[in-house]
Write a protein that holds these residues in place. Structure first.
Motif, PDB file in Angstrom:
ATOM      1  N   LEU A  19       0.840  -1.190   0.000  1.00 36.28           N
ATOM      2  CA  LEU A  19       0.000   0.000   0.000  1.00 36.28           C
ATOM      3  C   LEU A  19       0.877   1.243   0.000  1.00 36.28           C
ATOM      4  CD1 LEU A  19      -2.686  -0.977   2.680  1.00 36.28           C
ATOM      5  CD2 LEU A  19      -2.622  -1.533   0.245  1.00 36.28           C
ATOM      6  N   SER A  20       0.386   2.265  -0.664  1.00 37.22           N
ATOM      7  CA  SER A  20       1.091   3.547  -0.691  1.00 37.22           C
ATOM      8  C   SER A  20       0.159   4.648  -0.216  1.00 37.22           C
ATOM      9  CB  SER A  20       1.557   3.872  -2.116  1.00 37.22           C
ATOM     10  OG  SER A  20       2.431   2.888  -2.615  1.00 37.22           O
ATOM     11  N   CYS A  21       0.736   5.639   0.430  1.00 39.98           N
ATOM     12  CA  CYS A  21      -0.036   6.795   0.882  1.00 39.98           C
ATOM     13  C   CYS A  21       0.791   8.039   0.606  1.00 39.98           C
ATOM     14  CB  CYS A  21      -0.382   6.693   2.356  1.00 39.98           C
ATOM     15  SG  CYS A  21      -1.286   8.124   2.989  1.00 39.98           S
ATOM     16  N   ALA A  22       0.327   8.829  -0.337  1.00 40.37           N
ATOM     17  CA  ALA A  22       1.024  10.060  -0.703  1.00 40.37           C
ATOM     18  C   ALA A  22       0.377  11.232   0.019  1.00 40.37           C
ATOM     19  CB  ALA A  22       0.968  10.262  -2.207  1.00 40.37           C
ATOM     20  N   ALA A  23       1.209  12.045   0.667  1.00 43.04           N
ATOM     21  CA  ALA A  23       0.715  13.193   1.420  1.00 43.04           C
ATOM     22  C   ALA A  23       0.986  14.484   0.655  1.00 43.04           C
ATOM     23  CB  ALA A  23       1.388  13.244   2.782  1.00 43.04           C
ATOM     24  N   SER A  24       0.135  15.461   0.902  1.00 36.18           N
ATOM     25  CA  SER A  24       0.308  16.759   0.244  1.00 36.18           C
ATOM     26  C   SER A  24       1.184  17.691   1.077  1.00 36.18           C
ATOM     27  CB  SER A  24      -1.063  17.408   0.012  1.00 36.18           C
ATOM     28  OG  SER A  24      -1.711  17.647   1.252  1.00 36.18           O
ATOM     29  N   VAL A  25       1.754  17.141   2.166  1.00 36.51           N
ATOM     30  CA  VAL A  25       2.646  17.913   3.016  1.00 36.51           C
ATOM     31  C   VAL A  25       3.961  17.167   3.178  1.00 36.51           C
ATOM     32  CG1 VAL A  25       0.798  19.049   4.293  1.00 36.51           C
ATOM     33  CG2 VAL A  25       1.704  16.863   5.120  1.00 36.51           C
ATOM     34  N   THR A  26       4.940  17.850   3.713  1.00 36.20           N
ATOM     35  CA  THR A  26       6.219  17.206   3.997  1.00 36.20           C
ATOM     36  C   THR A  26       6.042  16.263   5.171  1.00 36.20           C
ATOM     37  OG1 THR A  26       7.401  19.169   3.232  1.00 36.20           O
ATOM     38  CG2 THR A  26       8.624  17.617   4.617  1.00 36.20           C
ATOM     39  N   ILE A  27       6.203  14.971   4.911  1.00 30.74           N
ATOM     40  CA  ILE A  27       5.837  13.995   5.937  1.00 30.74           C
ATOM     41  C   ILE A  27       6.763  14.035   7.141  1.00 30.74           C
ATOM     42  CG2 ILE A  27       4.654  12.480   4.330  1.00 30.74           C
ATOM     43  CD1 ILE A  27       7.083  10.645   4.361  1.00 30.74           C
ATOM     44  N   THR A  28       7.975  14.481   6.943  1.00 31.52           N
ATOM     45  CA  THR A  28       8.883  14.545   8.090  1.00 31.52           C
ATOM     46  C   THR A  28       8.543  15.705   9.015  1.00 31.52           C
ATOM     47  OG1 THR A  28      10.457  15.725   6.693  1.00 31.52           O
ATOM     48  CG2 THR A  28      10.811  13.365   6.994  1.00 31.52           C
ATOM     49  N   SER A  29       7.573  16.524   8.614  1.00 30.72           N
ATOM     50  CA  SER A  29       7.122  17.594   9.488  1.00 30.72           C
ATOM     51  C   SER A  29       5.892  17.184  10.291  1.00 30.72           C
ATOM     52  CB  SER A  29       6.786  18.851   8.677  1.00 30.72           C
ATOM     53  OG  SER A  29       5.633  18.627   7.891  1.00 30.72           O
ATOM     54  N   THR A  30       5.410  15.965  10.063  1.00 30.08           N
ATOM     55  CA  THR A  30       4.253  15.478  10.814  1.00 30.08           C
ATOM     56  C   THR A  30       4.735  14.752  12.071  1.00 30.08           C
ATOM     57  OG1 THR A  30       4.204  13.357   9.668  1.00 30.08           O
ATOM     58  CG2 THR A  30       2.981  15.169   8.670  1.00 30.08           C
ATOM     59  N   ASN A  31       3.838  14.568  13.012  1.00 31.35           N
ATOM     60  CA  ASN A  31       4.188  13.781  14.201  1.00 31.35           C
ATOM     61  C   ASN A  31       4.342  12.311  13.842  1.00 31.35           C
ATOM     62  OD1 ASN A  31       4.271  15.984  15.876  1.00 31.35           O
ATOM     63  ND2 ASN A  31       2.218  15.654  16.732  1.00 31.35           N
ATOM     64  N   TYR A  32       3.419  11.821  13.048  1.00 28.89           N
ATOM     65  CA  TYR A  32       3.523  10.448  12.573  1.00 28.89           C
ATOM     66  C   TYR A  32       2.598  10.238  11.389  1.00 28.89           C
ATOM     67  CZ  TYR A  32      -0.827   9.593  15.165  1.00 28.89           C
ATOM     68  OH  TYR A  32      -2.115   9.648  15.648  1.00 28.89           O
ATOM     69  N   MET A  33       2.835   9.173  10.666  1.00 22.76           N
ATOM     70  CA  MET A  33       1.912   8.692   9.647  1.00 22.76           C
ATOM     71  C   MET A  33       1.712   7.206   9.877  1.00 22.76           C
ATOM     72  SD  MET A  33       2.802  10.532   6.030  1.00 22.76           S
ATOM     73  CE  MET A  33       1.414   9.708   5.232  1.00 22.76           C
ATOM     74  N   GLY A  34       0.541   6.751   9.515  1.00 25.78           N
ATOM     75  CA  GLY A  34       0.291   5.347   9.775  1.00 25.78           C
ATOM     76  C   GLY A  34      -0.850   4.778   8.973  1.00 25.78           C
ATOM     77  N   TRP A  35      -1.093   3.518   9.211  1.00 26.53           N
ATOM     78  CA  TRP A  35      -2.166   2.771   8.558  1.00 26.53           C
ATOM     79  C   TRP A  35      -3.068   2.160   9.616  1.00 26.53           C
ATOM     80  CZ3 TRP A  35      -2.919   2.805   3.385  1.00 26.53           C
ATOM     81  CH2 TRP A  35      -1.852   3.237   2.592  1.00 26.53           C
ATOM     82  N   TYR A  36      -4.355   2.295   9.382  1.00 26.49           N
ATOM     83  CA  TYR A  36      -5.376   1.646  10.183  1.00 26.49           C
ATOM     84  C   TYR A  36      -6.176   0.749   9.247  1.00 26.49           C
ATOM     85  CZ  TYR A  36      -4.631   4.784  14.172  1.00 26.49           C
ATOM     86  OH  TYR A  36      -4.094   5.446  15.247  1.00 26.49           O
ATOM     87  N   ARG A  37      -6.933  -0.139   9.830  1.00 24.46           N
ATOM     88  CA  ARG A  37      -7.819  -0.967   9.029  1.00 24.46           C
ATOM     89  C   ARG A  37      -9.120  -1.206   9.760  1.00 24.46           C
ATOM     90  NH1 ARG A  37      -4.522  -6.768   9.214  1.00 24.46           N
ATOM     91  NH2 ARG A  37      -4.950  -7.285  11.403  1.00 24.46           N
ATOM     92  N   GLN A  38     -10.148  -1.465   8.962  1.00 21.66           N
ATOM     93  CA  GLN A  38     -11.458  -1.748   9.521  1.00 21.66           C
ATOM     94  C   GLN A  38     -12.096  -2.876   8.737  1.00 21.66           C
ATOM     95  OE1 GLN A  38     -14.105   1.625   9.789  1.00 21.66           O
ATOM     96  NE2 GLN A  38     -15.281   0.649  11.421  1.00 21.66           N
ATOM     97  N   ALA A  39     -12.323  -3.967   9.433  1.00 20.89           N
ATOM     98  CA  ALA A  39     -13.002  -5.117   8.849  1.00 20.89           C
ATOM     99  C   ALA A  39     -14.501  -4.968   9.095  1.00 20.89           C
ATOM    100  CB  ALA A  39     -12.474  -6.403   9.466  1.00 20.89           C
ATOM    101  N   PRO A  40     -15.316  -5.621   8.280  1.00 24.97           N
ATOM    102  CA  PRO A  40     -16.769  -5.529   8.466  1.00 24.97           C
ATOM    103  C   PRO A  40     -17.195  -5.921   9.871  1.00 24.97           C
ATOM    104  CG  PRO A  40     -16.254  -6.570   6.374  1.00 24.97           C
ATOM    105  CD  PRO A  40     -14.959  -6.428   7.105  1.00 24.97           C
ATOM    106  N   GLY A  41     -17.971  -5.062  10.487  1.00 23.75           N
ATOM    107  CA  GLY A  41     -18.478  -5.348  11.821  1.00 23.75           C
ATOM    108  C   GLY A  41     -17.493  -5.142  12.938  1.00 23.75           C
ATOM    109  N   LYS A  42     -16.310  -4.631  12.614  1.00 25.02           N
ATOM    110  CA  LYS A  42     -15.289  -4.431  13.639  1.00 25.02           C
ATOM    111  C   LYS A  42     -14.877  -2.969  13.702  1.00 25.02           C
ATOM    112  CE  LYS A  42     -13.308  -9.076  13.512  1.00 25.02           C
ATOM    113  NZ  LYS A  42     -12.045  -9.849  13.430  1.00 25.02           N
ATOM    114  N   GLN A  43     -14.246  -2.620  14.817  1.00 29.43           N
ATOM    115  CA  GLN A  43     -13.763  -1.255  14.972  1.00 29.43           C
ATOM    116  C   GLN A  43     -12.478  -1.052  14.178  1.00 29.43           C
ATOM    117  OE1 GLN A  43     -13.339  -0.633  19.250  1.00 29.43           O
ATOM    118  NE2 GLN A  43     -15.360   0.314  19.338  1.00 29.43           N
TER     119      GLN A  43
END
Length: 115
Positions: A19-43
């Motif tokens: 998976l790729s996630c392109a940001a419109s900002v300089t990512i090293t200026s953010t606190n963090y970047m990450g990935w979440y997921r949500q399965a059907p019926g789950k948080q």
């Protein structure tokens, strides 16, 4: 701030996706970047994230199989997913937290693992 996620798809169990996630900002200026997921019926749950300093954190369920990385020149974060299991099936969301602690979500990308 905008995030554009891509790379989801259908894969057989044991396979890999990136998976790729392109940001419109300089990512090293953010606190963090990450990935979440949500399965059907789950948080929605944290999968992995990488801090401004480069420290990676993983959910126990993906440790040893998934790797988060970043390309600062491209302002892009990646999630390499190996040894995929049926239980990894979910919509995956990219997220970042700005230095002002604002949280930004990207659109989801579907990952389906067939058993």
């Amino acid at each position: 701030v905008q995030l554009q996620a891509s790379g989801g798809g259908l894969v057989q169990a044991g396979g890999s996706l990136r998976l790729s996630c392109a940001a419109s900002v300089t990512i090293t200026s953010t606190n963090y970047m990450g990935w979440y997921r949500q399965a059907p019926g789950k948080q929605r749950e944290l999968v992995a994230r990488i801090s401004r300093g480069g420290t990676a954190t993983y959910a126990n369920s993906v440790k040893g199989r998934f790797t988060i990385s970043r390309d600062s020149a491209k302002n892009t974060v990646y999630l390499q997913m190996n040894s995929l299991k049926a239980e990894d099936t979910a919509v995956y969301y990219c997220q970042l937290q700005t230095t002002r602690a604002d949280v930004v979500w990207g659109q989801g990308t579907q990952v389906t693992v067939s058993s």
